[in-house]
Every structure is written in C-alpha cells, then in structure tokens.
Design a protein around this motif. Structure first.
Motif, short mmCIF file in Angstrom:
data_model
loop_
_atom_site.label_atom_id
_atom_site.label_comp_id
_atom_site.label_asym_id
_atom_site.label_seq_id
_atom_site.Cartn_x
_atom_site.Cartn_y
_atom_site.Cartn_z
N VAL A 86 15.16 99.84 5.22
CA VAL A 86 15.25 99.13 6.50
C VAL A 86 14.28 99.71 7.52
N ARG A 87 13.93 101.02 7.42
CA ARG A 87 12.92 101.67 8.25
C ARG A 87 13.09 101.30 9.74
N LEU A 88 14.26 101.63 10.28
CA LEU A 88 14.51 101.36 11.69
C LEU A 88 13.78 102.36 12.58
N ARG A 89 13.27 101.88 13.70
CA ARG A 89 12.64 102.76 14.69
C ARG A 89 13.74 103.31 15.59
N LEU A 90 13.88 104.61 15.59
CA LEU A 90 14.94 105.25 16.35
C LEU A 90 14.41 105.78 17.68
N PRO A 91 15.26 105.76 18.71
CA PRO A 91 16.63 105.23 18.75
C PRO A 91 16.63 103.71 18.85
N VAL A 92 17.69 103.08 18.34
CA VAL A 92 17.81 101.63 18.38
C VAL A 92 18.52 101.22 19.66
N GLN A 93 18.33 99.97 20.04
CA GLN A 93 18.94 99.48 21.28
C GLN A 93 20.18 98.64 21.01
N SER A 94 20.14 97.82 19.95
CA SER A 94 21.25 96.91 19.68
C SER A 94 22.38 97.64 18.94
N TRP A 95 23.61 97.19 19.23
CA TRP A 95 24.76 97.76 18.54
C TRP A 95 25.07 97.02 17.25
N GLN A 96 24.46 95.87 17.05
CA GLN A 96 24.72 95.05 15.88
C GLN A 96 23.56 95.16 14.89
N PRO A 97 23.84 95.24 13.58
CA PRO A 97 22.77 95.25 12.57
C PRO A 97 21.93 93.98 12.67
N GLU A 98 20.65 94.13 12.46
CA GLU A 98 19.76 92.98 12.47
C GLU A 98 19.81 92.25 11.12
#
Length: 539
Positions: free
Chosen positions: A111-123
C-alpha cells in the motif's frame, strides 16, 4: 557557503524522520498482522468445533502427512511421544500466527502509504490490496488442499463438505484481510490539524482510543482462541492406540465395545449428525444413489463375527479384537444399484474425516465386505465409526475405514493416507499368540497352554507349540471359530519334566496350508511377522 552547510543537517533530519516513520509503519504492520491473525484463528477454531469445518492447520497437516514415508511418519510419532498429534498441530498453528503477522509487513509495502496520514478511513487502494491478499490466500488454500477439502466432521456428504470448507476459508481469510486493513490504518501515525474540524488534542485522543480498540480486539481474540484451544484439547482422542489385553491371561471370544482396540488418525474424531450425514453410492454402478441412516437400515442386513487387527500389531500385542457386526454386505448394496459395471476394478471408500481407502473390487466382494451400523448389538460407538463403517475380512484395520460416507466404484487405484506413505497394501499376515501362561508357574502337574491364531478369511488349519525355543513342536487343539472371519482359539496340555526356565513359542498354518513365517520384521511399513515367544519359569 552557509546554505551549502545547511543541506547536510536537513538531509539528516529528513532521513531520521523517514526512518522513524518507517519503523512506526513496520511496527503498525506487525501489530495489525498479529491482531488479524488472532481473529482469524478464533474464527477458525469456532468453525472447527461447532460446524465441523477443518482448520487450515489441519488441512496443511493432512496434506503433509501424505507426502511422508511410513518410516518418517513413525519417527515423527516417536519424537513427539504422547503429544504426537497436538504437538505438530501446535507448531503449525504457531507458524500460521507468525506468517500472518509477517504478512502485515507485505501489506504495508504494497500500500506504501505516505506517513503521517490525514484520513481516519482506509482508502480504496488499501481495501483492494487487502482483498487481493485475501483472494490469493483463498486460492492457494483451495488449490493446495483440494483433496483435503472434502472432510466435514459433522458428516456432510463430500461435495457439500468441500463447499462448506471453501466457504470457511473465504470467511477466515476475508476476515484476516478486513482486520489487517482496518487495524493498520488505526495504528499508523496520523497528521493532526485544526482544519479537520476538531482540536489536535481531540484527534490525538481519538487515535489513542482506536489503538486501544485494536489492542482490545487482539487481546479478546487471543483469550477466545485459548478457550477454543482448551476445548479442542478436551475433545482430544487420547484413546488412540488402546489395546485389548487378555483378562487373567484369558481372551474373551467377543471383545466388549469399550475394550475393543482403537486406532484413529484424528486429533478429534468426527461427531456425525444424522440430519446431514448421508451414504453415497456412486461411480461405475448401474445407478447411483444416496441413503439416509434410516433408509440404509431398511436394506437386507446380516450379523457376522469379524476380527480386526491393526497393521501395528506386533507379536504378542493387543491391537486386535473381535466383535459381532451388523449391517448390509457390499454385495447386497451393489445389487440394489444395478451391480458394478464391467469397467469397475476398484472400490474406493471415503470417510467424513477425509480418510480414503481403495482396494481391488473383486477381492473385496470375495471377502464379503460388510457395511456395519451395529457393534455387539448396539449402535456403533463414535470411536468405532458411527454411524457406519466398513469391515473387510483379510485386511488390516487401517483398510476398514470408519465414519463411512461414500462408496465409489472406479477403474483405477485411488491413493489415501496409508497407501501414499507406502504402507503394506495386501492380505494380512498369519499370526499366533500365547495368552497363557505368561508368568511363573509352580512346577508339578500339567499346565494349560493356550492363545489365539488368525489369518483373516484364509482361516487356521493348524497351530503348533514349542517349549524349547522352537527345537521341537507339538500340535495344539483348535476350537471352532465363531465365523470364517475370526480368530481361532487353541490350547495344548504341557507336561513339563522338571522345573526351570522355558521359552514357549507358537506358530500357525493358515487354511491354504501356508505356514506362518518365522522371519522377524517390525511393523513399519509391511506389518510385523515372526513367532511370539514367552519365557516362563517353573519353580
């Protein structure tokens, strides 16, 4: 020059930040994988204990066991000792837990998310990745364990059992993917900003609660898993390998149900439910058919005494017993289905626990195989194959399957656990045993020597006894057997000339005139042979 000197400091801070977020992401991935695995194991245990659906761990074990040689299989049993079934399963379960935890890292990399994330819900991308991971696990399990999927411990017919097991796998692995996706998003660092409509403090509190929720779910799943594990252990088939020994050196012609020897492949034996259990007759027959338990019992039936002997029964051992079995013969059953087709060469018996035995059809018919639903006048005990088992005179107990659910006539040999491991697949060996005397005797007067002999439906023609370790032989008297398929009792009156130490030996000759071999070999993989010897001191 000053700007050039500032770059290394910024780069160092940037690397430290990336390293910190990378470490936090890895920890979050492992935590999410662990929680998802614990939830999956809990679902797995519930389905196994209350729906009869085999766990992936058991499916893996069944698959691996078929790949082992008989020698390796027995060495494994010896290595684990009393824990020979639960031990390997426990190791496989820990392995599954570890693998599920590590898969969290793979998910994070995908998934390679850029941290920190803003949304509380999974994309959407996260859900799709988790779904793809679940789908891959489901497909791998179905492909690898296709032959093993047919089992259901409540007794569902094979096709329905396979469907139920696949549904169970879908539920378990989808639950894993769902929890993994949700838990990872809750555990990774979030970007707190006033622009979201709530205070930074409120956002921090929200994530703390989410992380606590993940921890509670994991802890709850762990506790539930332990409770299900304890329930599994309580149902464990600790009676596996129970032998039937003579009482006061005397063997009863008929072994009581609760004393009959027992061997089972299962950590927990099936508990078939008659509401779902069926007997299927299929393959190369005139017409196929299915029976409920009550319909089966309406067929013409018969009672017959039959002796069963385990392939692991060594000289003098007690892994053999005799009972009066009641049921329908295979000949009668096939007659109700238009007889076997000319191309039918083998009969394959399948059990609700996935156990399969394939034997030459003509031999099984000549042995007059019996499909029994009663044992010594009572319904089959659960450990002896309720509601239906197969009795094939002349074959070792491993080829007399319990918990029968399908009779399939085929034109080729079909492998099973014991045949795949390379165990002996033929007529049982002629054996004889001394039951008395087995202890010291007072010298003076005649001594009654006696025991049993057995050669399947070949019968016993003669039994001989030696008191000098096989140098000279004496012919014993035989008692008429209860049926052509049972053991024969023999006795001989010994008149010892003096006190001292003696080695008693017995040998039998079967109904075809072939004498029992004196060659000693172990039970693995061809069944034990050799004479039974007893050392007796006359004082």
């Amino acid at each position: 020059m000053e700007k050039i000197q500032e770059h290394p400091e910024k780069d160092a801070r940037s690397r430290q930040t990336r390293l910190r977020y990378g470490l936090l992401a890895a920890l979050a991935a492992l935590g999410a994988g662990l929680v998802a695995s614990l939830v999956t194991i809990t679902i797995m245990g519930f389905l196994r204990l209350f729906a009869g659906i085999p766990t992936p761990v058991e499916l893996f074990g069944d698959r691996v066991l078929k790949l082992l040689s008989a020698d390796t299989f027995v060495r494994m049993l010896v290595t684990f000792g009393h824990d020979s079934k639960l031990g390997p399963l426990s190791l496989a379960l820990w392995g599954m837990l570890a693998l599920g935890t590590v898969l969290g890292l793979l998910y994070a990399l995908l998934v390679r998310l850029r941290l920190p994330v803003q949304s509380w819900q999974p994309e959407k991308r996260e859900w799709l990745t988790a779904a793809a991971l679940s789908l891959v696990m489901i497909l791998l399990a179905v492909i690898l364990f296709w032959d093993e999927l047919r089992q259901n411990f409540l007794g569902l017919p094979i096709d329905q059992a396979r469907f139920a097991t696949i549904l169970g796998l879908i539920l378990q692995f989808c639950a894993y993917g769902f929890i993994l996706c949700l838990a990872y998003r809750m555990l990774i660092p979030h970007h707190y900003t006033e622009e979201s409509g709530s205070s930074v403090q409120s956002q921090r509190r929200r994530q703390l609660l989410q992380r606590a929720g993940v921890a509670v779910v994991g802890l709850g799943a762990g506790v539930a898993g332990l409770q299900l594990g304890n329930e599994y252990k309580q149902r464990y088939t600790s009676y596996d390998g129970t032998q039937a020994h003579p009482h006061n050196e005397i063997t009863s012609p008929i072994t009581p149900n609760d004393e009959h020897y027992v061997v089972t492949q299962n950590p927990i034996d099936p508990t078939p439910n008659l509401d779902v259990w069926r007997l299927e007759v299929t393959g190369l027959v005139g017409k196929t058919g299915t029976y409920t338990y009550e319909q089966l019992k309406q067929l013409p039936s018969t009672s017959r005494a039959i002796t069963l002997e385990c392939i692991a029964n060594g000289p003098g051992s007690g892994l053999m017993s005799t009972a009066i079995w009641h049921g329908v013969t295979l000949k009668t059953l096939l007659a109700h289905h238009g007889e076997a087709q000319n191309t039918a060469k083998y009969v394959s018996f399948s059990s609700v626990d996935g156990y399969t035995v394939s034997l030459p059809l003509q031999e099984v018919l000549e042995a007059d195989a019996l499909l029994a639903w009663q044992m010594n006048g009572s319904d089959l005990p659960l450990r002896h194959g309720y509601p239906l088992r197969v009795l094939i005179p002349g074959r070792y107990g491993e080829e007399n399957p319990k918990w029968l659910t399908r009779v399939d006539l085929v034109d080729h040999f079909i492998g099973g656990l014991y045949s795949d491991q390379g165990w002996y697949n033929g007529q049982l060996h002629t054996m004889s045993r001394i039951d008395h005397p087995r202890s010291a005797r007072k010298f003076g007067g005649p001594i009654e020597v006696g025991g049993i002999a057995f050669a399947g439906y070949r019968g016993i023609q003669k039994v001989e006894v030696s008191t000098d370790a096989g140098t000279t032989w004496n012919t014993a008297t035989l008692t008429s057997p209860l049926s052509p398929d049972t053991w024969v009792f023999w006795n001989w009156t010994w008149q010892p000339a003096q006190a001292g130490d003696y080695t008693l030996v017995v040998r039998a000759t079967d109904g075809t005139g072939e004498q029992q071999t004196s060659h000693r070999q172990g039970t693995v993989p061809n069944g034990a042979t050799g004479y039974h010897e007893v050392k007796v001191t006359l004082q």
